[in-house]
Scaffold this active site. Sequence first.
Site, mmCIF file in Angstrom:
data_model
loop_
_atom_site.group_PDB
_atom_site.id
_atom_site.type_symbol
_atom_site.label_atom_id
_atom_site.label_comp_id
_atom_site.label_asym_id
_atom_site.label_seq_id
_atom_site.Cartn_x
_atom_site.Cartn_y
_atom_site.Cartn_z
ATOM 1 N N ASP A 8 54.206 36.876 26.346
ATOM 2 C CA ASP A 8 52.924 36.424 26.916
ATOM 3 C C ASP A 8 52.495 35.014 26.458
ATOM 4 O O ASP A 8 51.349 34.822 26.027
ATOM 5 C CB ASP A 8 51.818 37.437 26.570
ATOM 6 C CG ASP A 8 52.120 38.842 27.061
ATOM 7 O OD1 ASP A 8 53.181 39.046 27.667
ATOM 8 O OD2 ASP A 8 51.303 39.745 26.817
ATOM 9 N N ASP A 46 51.861 39.006 30.988
ATOM 10 C CA ASP A 46 50.723 39.882 31.282
ATOM 11 C C ASP A 46 50.282 39.525 32.700
ATOM 12 O O ASP A 46 50.064 38.343 33.004
ATOM 13 C CB ASP A 46 49.615 39.567 30.252
ATOM 14 C CG ASP A 46 48.771 40.773 29.880
ATOM 15 O OD1 ASP A 46 49.286 41.908 29.886
ATOM 16 O OD2 ASP A 46 47.574 40.566 29.574
ATOM 17 N N HIS A 48 47.811 41.055 35.520
ATOM 18 C CA HIS A 48 46.841 42.083 35.920
ATOM 19 C C HIS A 48 46.262 41.864 37.312
ATOM 20 O O HIS A 48 45.935 40.728 37.691
ATOM 21 C CB HIS A 48 45.661 42.078 34.941
ATOM 22 C CG HIS A 48 45.999 42.398 33.524
ATOM 23 N ND1 HIS A 48 46.676 43.537 33.145
ATOM 24 C CD2 HIS A 48 45.720 41.740 32.360
ATOM 25 C CE1 HIS A 48 46.804 43.551 31.822
ATOM 26 N NE2 HIS A 48 46.240 42.466 31.328
ATOM 27 N N HIS A 52 41.522 45.272 37.133
ATOM 28 C CA HIS A 52 42.162 45.999 36.035
ATOM 29 C C HIS A 52 41.160 46.644 35.084
ATOM 30 O O HIS A 52 40.128 46.065 34.766
ATOM 31 C CB HIS A 52 43.074 45.060 35.229
ATOM 32 C CG HIS A 52 44.041 45.787 34.354
ATOM 33 N ND1 HIS A 52 43.893 45.848 32.994
ATOM 34 C CD2 HIS A 52 45.131 46.524 34.660
ATOM 35 C CE1 HIS A 52 44.897 46.584 32.494
ATOM 36 N NE2 HIS A 52 45.653 46.999 33.485
ATOM 37 N N HIS A 81 41.589 38.251 32.234
ATOM 38 C CA HIS A 81 42.648 37.341 31.797
ATOM 39 C C HIS A 81 43.925 37.654 32.554
ATOM 40 O O HIS A 81 44.132 38.775 33.012
ATOM 41 C CB HIS A 81 42.894 37.493 30.282
ATOM 42 C CG HIS A 81 43.392 38.857 29.912
ATOM 43 N ND1 HIS A 81 42.550 39.941 29.769
ATOM 44 C CD2 HIS A 81 44.645 39.322 29.710
ATOM 45 C CE1 HIS A 81 43.271 41.013 29.481
ATOM 46 N NE2 HIS A 81 44.537 40.671 29.448
ATOM 47 N N LYS A 106 53.914 42.986 33.161
ATOM 48 C CA LYS A 106 53.308 44.231 32.676
ATOM 49 C C LYS A 106 51.810 44.209 32.920
ATOM 50 O O LYS A 106 51.235 43.137 33.158
ATOM 51 C CB LYS A 106 53.602 44.407 31.180
ATOM 52 C CG LYS A 106 53.009 43.295 30.332
ATOM 53 C CD LYS A 106 53.473 43.401 28.895
ATOM 54 C CE LYS A 106 52.883 42.324 28.038
ATOM 55 N NZ LYS A 106 51.430 42.407 27.868
ATOM 56 N N CYS A 151 50.101 42.345 21.808
ATOM 57 C CA CYS A 151 51.331 42.512 22.586
ATOM 58 C C CYS A 151 52.593 42.318 21.759
ATOM 59 O O CYS A 151 53.594 42.996 21.998
ATOM 60 C CB CYS A 151 51.277 41.632 23.820
ATOM 61 S SG CYS A 151 50.003 42.255 24.952
HETATM 62 C C1 VGL Z 1 47.167 40.840 25.220
HETATM 63 C C2 VGL Z 1 45.063 41.733 25.048
HETATM 64 C C3 VGL Z 1 45.073 42.043 26.395
HETATM 65 C C4 VGL Z 1 48.307 40.171 24.523
HETATM 66 C C5 VGL Z 1 47.205 41.155 26.556
HETATM 67 O O1 VGL Z 1 49.165 39.538 25.221
HETATM 68 O O2 VGL Z 1 48.376 40.254 23.285
HETATM 69 N N1 VGL Z 1 46.094 41.143 24.469
HETATM 70 N N2 VGL Z 1 46.151 41.751 27.137
HETATM 71 ZN ZN ZN Z 2 46.128 41.959 29.235
#
Ligand code: VGL
Ligand code: ZN
Length: 201
Positions: A8, A46, A48, A52, A81, A106, A151
């Site tokens: 990510d 990431d 979404h 979400h 995000h 994901k 993550c």
């Molecule tokens: C993440 C919070 C929500 C991450 C992703 O990539 O660490 N953290 N979505």
């Molecule tokens: Zn996320």
Amino acid sequence: MKTLMLIDVQNDFMPGGSLAVSGGNQIVPVINQIQDQFDLVVASQDWHPSEHLSFARNHLRHKAFDEIEVNGLPQTLWPAHCVQGSEGAEFHPELNLNRIAAIFRKGMNRDIDSYSAFYDNGHIQTTGLSGYLNEMKAKTLYFTGLAADFCVYFSIKDALKAGFACVLIEDATRAIDPENFKRQKQQLLADGVKIINSSDV
Ligand code: VGL
Ligand code: ZN
């Protein structure tokens, strides 16, 4: 196959992004510098839908960083995000993408969050990542990316369960909550994870 995992490395987790991780941008040159030392480079993203369930704005009466329970699972509510197709969901513009062989997305199911690049948080649906890595004969996975305490941490936990040896490159990650990450690091060490610096890959 010595494998580098980029978790990510996306604009929304960088300073100025909607879920900014302090110092997140500082990992980009570190990652670029070490990519050539790996046989295989794999990224997660990431990704979404705008409805979400992890987004605070989709819950009346709640605000970002509230901890609630949804569908029987604990859920931290986040600022919106990494919305599919948005600039915030893109990789950092200075990240070298040329050697990334595969990108695993994901968090695409609106009804469940997915911190790990391997499984959703309920361990119900796989992303196919462990099958891919096995087919590529990856044995040791070197982890980098954001955020260390979400993550990256949960991806390492799942990678261990799937039988991969795991190494965390500490100067190529940053945490949302560094205190939380300190505790998680002790856990990872106890699980047999090696924690190194990029100069030691
Ligand atoms: C993440 C919070 C929500 C991450 C992703 O990539 O660490 N953290 N979505
Ligand atoms: Zn996320």
